[in-house]
Design a protein around this motif. Structure first.
Motif, PDB file in Angstrom:
ATOM      1  N   PRO A 194       0.813  -1.220   0.000  1.00 34.93           N
ATOM      2  CA  PRO A 194       0.000   0.000   0.000  1.00 34.93           C
ATOM      3  C   PRO A 194       0.847   1.271   0.000  1.00 34.93           C
ATOM      4  N   ALA A 195       1.951   1.284   0.738  1.00 35.03           N
ATOM      5  CA  ALA A 195       2.815   2.468   0.776  1.00 35.03           C
ATOM      6  C   ALA A 195       3.436   2.727  -0.600  1.00 35.03           C
ATOM      7  N   GLY A 196       3.885   1.678  -1.255  1.00 36.03           N
ATOM      8  CA  GLY A 196       4.439   1.816  -2.599  1.00 36.03           C
ATOM      9  C   GLY A 196       3.397   2.289  -3.591  1.00 36.03           C
ATOM     10  N   PHE A 197       2.182   1.797  -3.431  1.00 34.63           N
ATOM     11  CA  PHE A 197       1.080   2.195  -4.314  1.00 34.63           C
ATOM     12  C   PHE A 197       0.758   3.680  -4.124  1.00 34.63           C
ATOM     13  N   ARG A 198       0.699   4.124  -2.877  1.00 35.97           N
ATOM     14  CA  ARG A 198       0.436   5.541  -2.608  1.00 35.97           C
ATOM     15  C   ARG A 198       1.553   6.425  -3.168  1.00 35.97           C
ATOM     16  N   ALA A 199       2.799   5.973  -3.034  1.00 38.43           N
ATOM     17  CA  ALA A 199       3.931   6.738  -3.574  1.00 38.43           C
ATOM     18  C   ALA A 199       3.834   6.829  -5.099  1.00 38.43           C
ATOM     19  N   MET A 200       3.458   5.731  -5.744  1.00 38.33           N
ATOM     20  CA  MET A 200       3.291   5.741  -7.199  1.00 38.33           C
ATOM     21  C   MET A 200       2.197   6.723  -7.595  1.00 38.33           C
ATOM     22  N   LEU A 201       1.045   6.657  -6.926  1.00 39.10           N
ATOM     23  CA  LEU A 201      -0.053   7.574  -7.241  1.00 39.10           C
ATOM     24  C   LEU A 201       0.376   9.028  -7.063  1.00 39.10           C
ATOM     25  N   GLY A 202       1.150   9.293  -6.026  1.00 38.32           N
ATOM     26  CA  GLY A 202       1.645  10.643  -5.803  1.00 38.32           C
ATOM     27  C   GLY A 202       2.524  11.115  -6.955  1.00 38.32           C
ATOM     28  N   HIS A 203       3.336  10.222  -7.481  1.00 40.17           N
ATOM     29  CA  HIS A 203       4.192  10.568  -8.620  1.00 40.17           C
ATOM     30  C   HIS A 203       3.374  10.757  -9.888  1.00 40.17           C
ATOM     31  N   LEU A 204       2.357   9.933 -10.084  1.00 39.31           N
ATOM     32  CA  LEU A 204       1.579   9.987 -11.321  1.00 39.31           C
ATOM     33  C   LEU A 204       0.652  11.195 -11.378  1.00 39.31           C
TER      34      LEU A 204
ATOM     35  N   LEU B  95      -7.003  -1.347  -5.461  1.00 49.08           N
ATOM     36  CA  LEU B  95      -6.406  -0.462  -6.464  1.00 49.08           C
ATOM     37  C   LEU B  95      -7.304   0.743  -6.729  1.00 49.08           C
ATOM     38  N   SER B  96      -8.271   0.983  -5.870  1.00 53.75           N
ATOM     39  CA  SER B  96      -9.273   2.012  -6.134  1.00 53.75           C
ATOM     40  C   SER B  96      -8.664   3.395  -6.351  1.00 53.75           C
ATOM     41  N   GLY B  97      -7.510   3.672  -5.773  1.00 54.19           N
ATOM     42  CA  GLY B  97      -6.867   4.962  -5.964  1.00 54.19           C
ATOM     43  C   GLY B  97      -6.472   5.236  -7.402  1.00 54.19           C
ATOM     44  N   LEU B  98      -6.370   4.182  -8.191  1.00 53.30           N
ATOM     45  CA  LEU B  98      -6.014   4.334  -9.606  1.00 53.30           C
ATOM     46  C   LEU B  98      -7.211   4.771 -10.448  1.00 53.30           C
ATOM     47  N   GLY B  99      -8.418   4.461  -9.998  1.00 52.75           N
ATOM     48  CA  GLY B  99      -9.628   4.758 -10.767  1.00 52.75           C
ATOM     49  C   GLY B  99      -9.786   6.213 -11.167  1.00 52.75           C
ATOM     50  N   PRO B 100      -9.687   7.159 -10.223  1.00 53.52           N
ATOM     51  CA  PRO B 100      -9.851   8.569 -10.602  1.00 53.52           C
ATOM     52  C   PRO B 100      -8.798   9.046 -11.600  1.00 53.52           C
ATOM     53  N   LEU B 101      -7.607   8.533 -11.491  1.00 50.97           N
ATOM     54  CA  LEU B 101      -6.540   8.920 -12.420  1.00 50.97           C
ATOM     55  C   LEU B 101      -6.853   8.429 -13.840  1.00 50.97           C
ATOM     56  N   LEU B 102      -7.337   7.200 -13.953  1.00 42.78           N
ATOM     57  CA  LEU B 102      -7.688   6.654 -15.260  1.00 42.78           C
ATOM     58  C   LEU B 102      -8.910   7.344 -15.854  1.00 42.78           C
ATOM     59  N   ALA B 103      -9.819   7.785 -15.007  1.00 41.61           N
ATOM     60  CA  ALA B 103     -11.040   8.444 -15.481  1.00 41.61           C
ATOM     61  C   ALA B 103     -10.846   9.932 -15.757  1.00 41.61           C
ATOM     62  N   ASP B 104      -9.713  10.480 -15.350  1.00 40.33           N
ATOM     63  CA  ASP B 104      -9.451  11.909 -15.508  1.00 40.33           C
ATOM     64  C   ASP B 104      -9.266  12.267 -16.985  1.00 40.33           C
ATOM     65  N   ALA B 105     -10.171  13.063 -17.517  1.00 40.82           N
ATOM     66  CA  ALA B 105     -10.117  13.447 -18.930  1.00 40.82           C
ATOM     67  C   ALA B 105      -8.964  14.404 -19.228  1.00 40.82           C
ATOM     68  N   GLN B 106      -8.345  14.970 -18.202  1.00 38.56           N
ATOM     69  CA  GLN B 106      -7.205  15.869 -18.411  1.00 38.56           C
ATOM     70  C   GLN B 106      -5.899  15.096 -18.598  1.00 38.56           C
ATOM     71  N   VAL B 107      -5.913  13.797 -18.300  1.00 37.32           N
ATOM     72  CA  VAL B 107      -4.725  12.957 -18.418  1.00 37.32           C
ATOM     73  C   VAL B 107      -4.916  12.025 -19.609  1.00 37.32           C
ATOM     74  N   LEU B 108      -4.001  12.083 -20.559  1.00 38.83           N
ATOM     75  CA  LEU B 108      -4.041  11.191 -21.717  1.00 38.83           C
ATOM     76  C   LEU B 108      -3.596   9.795 -21.293  1.00 38.83           C
ATOM     77  N   LYS B 109      -4.367   8.781 -21.652  1.00 38.29           N
ATOM     78  CA  LYS B 109      -3.991   7.394 -21.428  1.00 38.29           C
ATOM     79  C   LYS B 109      -3.674   6.769 -22.775  1.00 38.29           C
ATOM     80  N   VAL B 110      -2.477   6.192 -22.893  1.00 37.51           N
ATOM     81  CA  VAL B 110      -2.023   5.573 -24.133  1.00 37.51           C
ATOM     82  C   VAL B 110      -1.928   4.075 -23.904  1.00 37.51           C
TER      83      VAL B 110
ATOM     84  N   ASP C 151     -12.775  -6.130 -13.317  1.00 35.46           N
ATOM     85  CA  ASP C 151     -12.146  -6.417 -12.025  1.00 35.46           C
ATOM     86  C   ASP C 151     -12.207  -5.249 -11.037  1.00 35.46           C
ATOM     87  N   TYR C 152     -12.266  -3.998 -11.553  1.00 43.01           N
ATOM     88  CA  TYR C 152     -12.161  -2.846 -10.650  1.00 43.01           C
ATOM     89  C   TYR C 152     -13.236  -1.785 -10.858  1.00 43.01           C
ATOM     90  N   GLY C 153     -14.028  -1.915 -11.903  1.00 39.34           N
ATOM     91  CA  GLY C 153     -15.014  -0.888 -12.208  1.00 39.34           C
ATOM     92  C   GLY C 153     -14.398   0.368 -12.813  1.00 39.34           C
TER      93      GLY C 153
END
Length: 173
Positions: free
Chosen positions: A10-20, A64-79, A93-95
């Motif tokens: 969880p700590a590594g996941f939070r650190a990754m989200l902070g970077h992303l 992995l719910s913290g990743l959901g808002p980042l993926l849904a963010d229209a201001q961030v391009l997902k490739v 798996d995650y909605g």
């Protein structure tokens, strides 16, 4: 190329989200155990940004719910490359839903490039060989062998530069 960052706490996941957060674009891919389990599941999520490749162990991290808002963010391009499967398993798996998506496979088709597979595109544009035998590997095994980790990382590492090449050609069309 720096080593990928393995995210399984969880700590590594939070650190990754902070970077992303604040990154304008993310390269994303998933690996599942569909050939080795009756009820398949996402076993690995790969995310790359310039200078950093993350390999998220979705078997070790139940939330992995913290990743959901980042993926849904229209201001961030997902490739993604060949996004259809990834979209379906991330939702199943995650909605998760993705907004602002660029699919490098579809772009190669629209551009009329002779090849559309990621391995062929990486070889042609970056001189990188991708061993596709790992596409059908058992991603549910732990620890993952170094060769599988290299394959997983390469699935996203070059997607942002590839998208840059394609975007210029698409604009020129």
């Amino acid at each position: 190329m720096p080593s990928p960052i393995w995210v399984d706490t969880p700590a590594g996941f939070r650190a990754m989200l902070g970077h992303l957060r604040g990154e304008p674009a993310l390269a994303v891919d998933t690996e599942s155990n569909s050939l080795f389990a009756y009820k398949e599941q996402v076993c690995l999520v790969q995310i790359s940004v310039p200078g950093t490749d993350y390999l998220v162990d979705s078997l070790a991290l139940r939330d992995l719910s913290g990743l959901g808002p980042l993926l849904a963010d229209a201001q961030v391009l997902k490739v993604l490359h060949g996004a259809e499967y990834d979209l379906s398993v991330l939702y199943r798996d995650y909605g998760f839903t993705l907004a602002n998506l660029f699919d490098t496979m579809w772009a190669s088709r629209i551009l009329g490039w002779p090849a559309h597979g990621l391995a062929a595109l990486l070889k042609s544009y970056f001189g990188v060989s991708l061993n596709k035998k790992y596409q059908r590997a058992n991603w549910g095994l732990r620890p993952l062998p170094p060769e599988q980790l290299d394959y997983a990382r390469l699935d996203t590492h070059y997607l942002l530069p590839l998208r840059g090449i394609q975007a210029l050609e698409l604009e020129a069309m």
